[in-house]
Design an enzyme around this catalytic site. Sequence first.
Site, PDB file in Angstrom:
ATOM      1  N   ARG A   1       0.836  -1.188   0.000  1.00  0.00           N
ATOM      2  CA  ARG A   1       0.000   0.000   0.000  1.00  0.00           C
ATOM      3  C   ARG A   1       0.875   1.243   0.000  1.00  0.00           C
ATOM      4  NH1 ARG A   1      -4.738   1.819   3.962  1.00  0.00           N
ATOM      5  NH2 ARG A   1      -3.072   1.779   5.484  1.00  0.00           N
TER       6      ARG A   1
ATOM      7  N   THR B   1      -0.811   7.662  -1.316  1.00  0.00           N
ATOM      8  CA  THR B   1      -2.080   7.555  -2.060  1.00  0.00           C
ATOM      9  C   THR B   1      -3.009   6.514  -1.434  1.00  0.00           C
ATOM     10  OG1 THR B   1      -1.255   5.810  -3.499  1.00  0.00           O
ATOM     11  CG2 THR B   1      -0.854   8.076  -4.213  1.00  0.00           C
TER      12      THR B   1
ATOM     13  N   ASP C   1      -2.339 -10.799  13.162  1.00  0.00           N
ATOM     14  CA  ASP C   1      -1.718 -10.722  11.841  1.00  0.00           C
ATOM     15  C   ASP C   1      -1.389 -12.136  11.379  1.00  0.00           C
ATOM     16  OD1 ASP C   1       0.180  -8.487  10.089  1.00  0.00           O
ATOM     17  OD2 ASP C   1       0.553 -10.639   9.865  1.00  0.00           O
TER      18      ASP C   1
ATOM     19  N   ASP D   1       2.312 -12.797  10.419  1.00  0.00           N
ATOM     20  CA  ASP D   1       3.184 -12.885  11.599  1.00  0.00           C
ATOM     21  C   ASP D   1       2.970 -14.192  12.346  1.00  0.00           C
ATOM     22  OD1 ASP D   1       4.406 -10.485  11.144  1.00  0.00           O
ATOM     23  OD2 ASP D   1       3.210  -9.356  12.584  1.00  0.00           O
TER      24      ASP D   1
END
Length: 210
Positions: A105, A109, A201, A204
Amino acid sequence: MTQHLTVVEHPLIQHKLTIMRDQATSTAVFRQLLREISQLLAYEITRDLPLTTTRIDTPIQPMDAPKLAGRKLALISILRAGNGLLDGMLELIPSARVGFVGLYRDEETLEPVEYYFKVPDLMSERVVIAVDPMLATGNSSAAAIQKLKDAGAKDIRFLCLLAAPEGVERMKQAHPDVPIVTAALDERLNEKGYIVPGLGDAGDRMFGTK
Ligand code: URA
């Protein structure tokens, strides 16, 4: 597949998922359970694959026996967490072709930017199963699916372990033609974009990073 969202409520999946959600579960057990659940979900997402017949001889007599029709499936891992689903699925579908989509990402933006893309040839002729354990905002999944469509894919399905309502809605808007199979539809996203109650996560937890 006709339904846009399928939540597979099989007791074995739900039991394994509960252990995965528990923060006390080790990396090794998490990884093993992800592998097992990926096979059970793969079983569901391939339920309607078209069959043809092939002539074989059993020890008793000849028969026209069912076999999968068309080109080999393409399994597409959305990096990096998608890789945790891949191994188990390949055990079940060993001749599948495999591709990878990597997106990050852009901090300014907030748009997903591609950093890796490698998929099998003849995508338009394959059933394509994109895999990513967590359907959270749906932004990166929707972008990855768009890349697969740009590469010619027409019959795409999406397999995940957990989905948030926000991600399902995002995918429905962007790709109503792409059915989603998941083990659970959780409550919501939190302010950091994590699925609640979720499992943290996924990358992870499966790779032992932080
Ligand atoms: N990605 C994850 O790994 N976990 C979440 O809860 C959301 C996105």
